[in-house]
Design a protein around this motif. Structure first.
Motif, mmCIF file in Angstrom:
data_model
loop_
_atom_site.group_PDB
_atom_site.id
_atom_site.type_symbol
_atom_site.label_atom_id
_atom_site.label_comp_id
_atom_site.label_asym_id
_atom_site.label_seq_id
_atom_site.Cartn_x
_atom_site.Cartn_y
_atom_site.Cartn_z
ATOM 1 N N ARG A 88 -1.446 8.415 5.012
ATOM 2 C CA ARG A 88 -2.187 8.984 3.888
ATOM 3 C C ARG A 88 -1.389 10.072 3.176
ATOM 4 O O ARG A 88 -1.456 10.200 1.957
ATOM 5 N N GLN A 89 -0.625 10.828 3.952
ATOM 6 C CA GLN A 89 0.234 11.835 3.323
ATOM 7 C C GLN A 89 1.275 11.167 2.435
ATOM 8 O O GLN A 89 1.553 11.630 1.331
ATOM 9 N N GLU B 151 1.079 8.299 0.929
ATOM 10 C CA GLU B 151 0.455 7.676 -0.239
ATOM 11 C C GLU B 151 0.229 8.653 -1.381
ATOM 12 O O GLU B 151 0.191 8.247 -2.542
ATOM 13 N N HIS B 152 0.079 9.942 -1.072
ATOM 14 C CA HIS B 152 -0.241 10.933 -2.109
ATOM 15 C C HIS B 152 0.841 11.998 -2.264
ATOM 16 O O HIS B 152 0.644 12.973 -2.983
ATOM 17 N N GLU C 277 5.717 3.728 -6.921
ATOM 18 C CA GLU C 277 4.738 4.427 -7.772
ATOM 19 C C GLU C 277 5.384 5.583 -8.531
ATOM 20 O O GLU C 277 5.057 5.820 -9.700
ATOM 21 N N LYS D 57 -5.072 -1.270 4.697
ATOM 22 C CA LYS D 57 -5.795 -0.041 4.362
ATOM 23 C C LYS D 57 -7.296 -0.215 4.588
ATOM 24 O O LYS D 57 -8.128 0.162 3.756
ATOM 25 N N ARG E 299 5.258 4.139 -2.191
ATOM 26 C CA ARG E 299 5.179 5.439 -2.876
ATOM 27 C C ARG E 299 6.367 5.640 -3.798
ATOM 28 O O ARG E 299 6.220 6.170 -4.910
#
Length: 630
Positions: A287-288, A290-291, A338, A252, A335
């Motif tokens: 990035r998509q 990750e969130h 998480e 990252k 992800r």
């Protein structure tokens, strides 16, 4: 003249150009509704991405726009000026590359005539270029010949040195934080490399200044060396650019220092420097992921699978395609962890490390690949009741099962042989893994020792302590255990390249061939053993072959042959599986010989011949050697 103030005229206009022609009516309507028309006179500066991060992308409706990505001369009137990188006409899009990468770096856009533009909202950029159609547009647009020299368009594998485009921004460790920030601003840079007595010592980025200075209220008169990231992670000038990209995605990083052969700083590669590659969309996709909320993960899983056909059509190197797909897959794993962690209150962040195994960890994922995993539980203090340890283990097993369920829902299958963290065999404390590894190396013939070792040696921490690899650490000293050394060598040569059966099926123009089991696995096994024999911790097969070459049993020429054959086979495997996907079938490693071209049959046969020849030479040489001769 077209009246662009009428929405239907805009729809008709954009529908003629990529990537907008890939949007459905509702998406295109929403895009137009939230966009804005803008007129600029000739010579007007439309956007200056060299001094600030653009907040919008633009589409040219009328007129021409000149782009300067890395200007070397002052801007002046006229499209023929030296330093002009590109000219964009009606239907052309600009300003999106920096938004995708989330960093400064250009372009500066100037109207070369009176122009009418459509300003696109920032939210539309990442989703638009994360789709297969967007990635294909990006590849064809950025890989075309530039207007003048200055924009790279090579399709060959470039080195890190060839990507470096700017002089590095450097300061000493005693410079104040304020002066370092002023230097970064003056150079229009998002970083400064901090020098040390023996070369580059660390780096400070915009993010570091926000996180370590502004948010903490630290005095800007402190030395910049106290807030730098150190030790400095860097790459050598000759590193292949695709490997650098994968490394940056893995870690990252937005900036990667490049060192010359003497350890001096040659320059710094930025993520925006990779935007001449169709894998640009991987930045946005990662990035998509990750969130992403849980509801979006299945769609993102589909986009990971789309990486293979899209990038193969763009003639990307299969090693590169596999690498970025592996990184995206591992981002999906993180992800899922998480999202599941809050559901398992008996397990906290820091209680475990999640390991990727197999092709994901080696960065050699194919469309047919599944996910192997393991968990290292953090050792509890001496004297902790066994019940507490087992409670942690039970929680970890439950979390792992839930993570793999989520992955399955995203179209990412789990290992069918049970090599997953949801089974007790692959969920142990650090102390237990160390004890197991020591037992395996002492007695390689019991308790599936060599199979377990080969899986865990390939481990890559994906979550938790990213430096934790207890099994690989034990096997780094393989050459000190002659018996295990010889048995692992013998085991690595056991899976034979099936030259005889291949010759038979080719001559009959029928039958099938398992390209993984009978061609690729023998190379992977040899590479793993050869690297271990040299104490190398490399994971990728080609890197392992390089690390283990020039030895008594694996000479340079044999290692080079295997590396070249591995690349050929990976391409054949990828082409075969993408063809299956395009036909609506699930990807497999079983090739029907009748279905492939004569050239592919010839390449397949010659590749297996070469592997078998190397195996025979290694077996003959190993008869007279022990581990001490490596």
């Amino acid at each position: 003249m077209t009246d662009f103030s009428a929405p239907e005229q805009l729809v008709a206009f954009l529908g003629r150009y990529a990537p907008f022609d890939g949007l459905d009516g509702d998406e295109l309507g929403r895009l137009i509704e939230e966009s804005a028309l803008r007129d600029f006179p000739e010579n007007a500066v439309i956007l200056d991405g060299l001094s600030s991060s653009p907040e919008h992308a633009w589409v040219v409706l009328r007129g021409r726009v000149g782009l300067w990505n890395f200007p070397t001369v002052p801007l002046a009137q006229g499209a023929e000026l030296p330093g002009l990188d590109d000219v964009v006409g009606p239907g052309g899009v600009f300003g999106y590359v920096v938004i995708l990468a989330g960093a400064k770096g250009g372009p500066r856009a100037v109207a070369l005539s009176d122009v009418t533009l459509l300003r696109l909202p920032a939210w539309s950029v990442a989703p638009m270029f994360s789709t297969p159609a967007g990635a294909a547009f990006l590849a064809s647009e950025l890989a075309r010949e530039p207007v003048v020299q200055g924009v790279a368009s090579e399709r060959r594998e470039r080195t890190a040195a060839e990507i470096v485009r700017r002089d590095p921004v450097v300061c000493g460790p005693d410079v104040t934080i304020r002066d370092a920030a002023v230097q970064m601003t003056g150079a229009r840079s998002g970083y400064v490399v901090v020098s040390g007595p023996d070369g580059p010592a660390g780096i400070v980025t915009d993010h570091d200044l926000r996180a370590r200075v502004i948010s903490t209220g630290r005095p800007v008169t402190d030395p910049v060396g106290e807030v730098m990231t150190a030790p400095l992670y860097s790459v050598q000038a000759q590193a292949i650019s695709s490997d650098v990209l994968i490394d940056m995605l893995d870690r990252k990083l937005h900036y990667m220092p490049v060192l010359d052969d003497g350890g001096g700083l040659l320059g710094v590669v930025q993520d925006v420097d990779f935007l001449t590659s169709p894998t640009t969309s991987t930045f946005a996709l990662q990035r998509q992921i990750e969130h992403a909320p849980a509801s979006d993960l299945p769609e993102l899983g589909r986009r990971i699978r789309d990486i293979f056909p899209v990038l193969l059509r763009q003639q990307e190197n299969p090693r590169h395609i596999s690498g970025v797909a592996s990184v995206a897959t591992e981002a999906m794993v993180r992800r899922c962890i998480e999202l599941e962690l809050p559901v398992h209150p008996d397990l906290q962040e820091g209680d475990f490390t999640w390991l990727s195994l197999g092709s994901v960890s080696r960065r050699e994922v194919m469309p047919s690949s599944d996910v192997d995993s393991a968990i290292i539980l953090t050792d509890l203090p001496e004297g902790t009741p066994r019940a507490d340890v087992e409670r942690k283990r039970s929680a970890a097993l439950a979390l792992a099962a839930a993570v793999h369920t989520r992955l399955e829902e995203c179209g990412i299958p789990s290992d069918t042989n049970g090599a997953v963290a949801a089974t007790p065999r692959f969920c142990r404390t650090e102390r237990e893994w160390l004890e197991a590894a020591s037992a395996w190396i002492a007695d390689p013939l019991t308790n599936q020792a060599m199979m377990m070792a080969s899986l865990l040696i390939d481990a890559r921490p994906a979550w938790g302590d990213l430096a934790l690899q207890p099994v690989a650490g034990v096997y780094q000293h393989l050459s000190e255990h002659p018996r295990a050394f010889r048995l692992m060598l013998r085991e690595s040569l056991t899976t034979k390249a099936r030259i005889r059966s291949l010759r038979d099926v080719i001559s009959l123009r029928g039958g099938t061939f398992d390209i993984k089991s009978h061609a690729l696995v023998p190379i992977v096994n040899i590479a793993r053993w050869a690297a271990l024999a040299r104490g190398s911790t490399k994971l990728q097969t080609r890197s392992r072959l390089a690390a283990g070459s020039d030895s008594a049993v694996l000479p340079d020429d044999s290692a080079q042959v295997l590396a070249e054959v591995f690349s050929v086979l990976m391409r054949l495997r990828l082409e075969h599986q993408v063809a299956q996907m395009n036909a609506g079938r699930g990807p497999t490693d079983i090739i029907a010989i009748r279905s492939i071209s004569p050239l592919s049959r010839s390449l397949l046969e010659q590749s297996v011949r070469e592997i078998a020849a190397v195996q025979r030479r290694m077996s003959n040489l190993a008869t007279y050697l022990d581990g001490s001769e490596w």
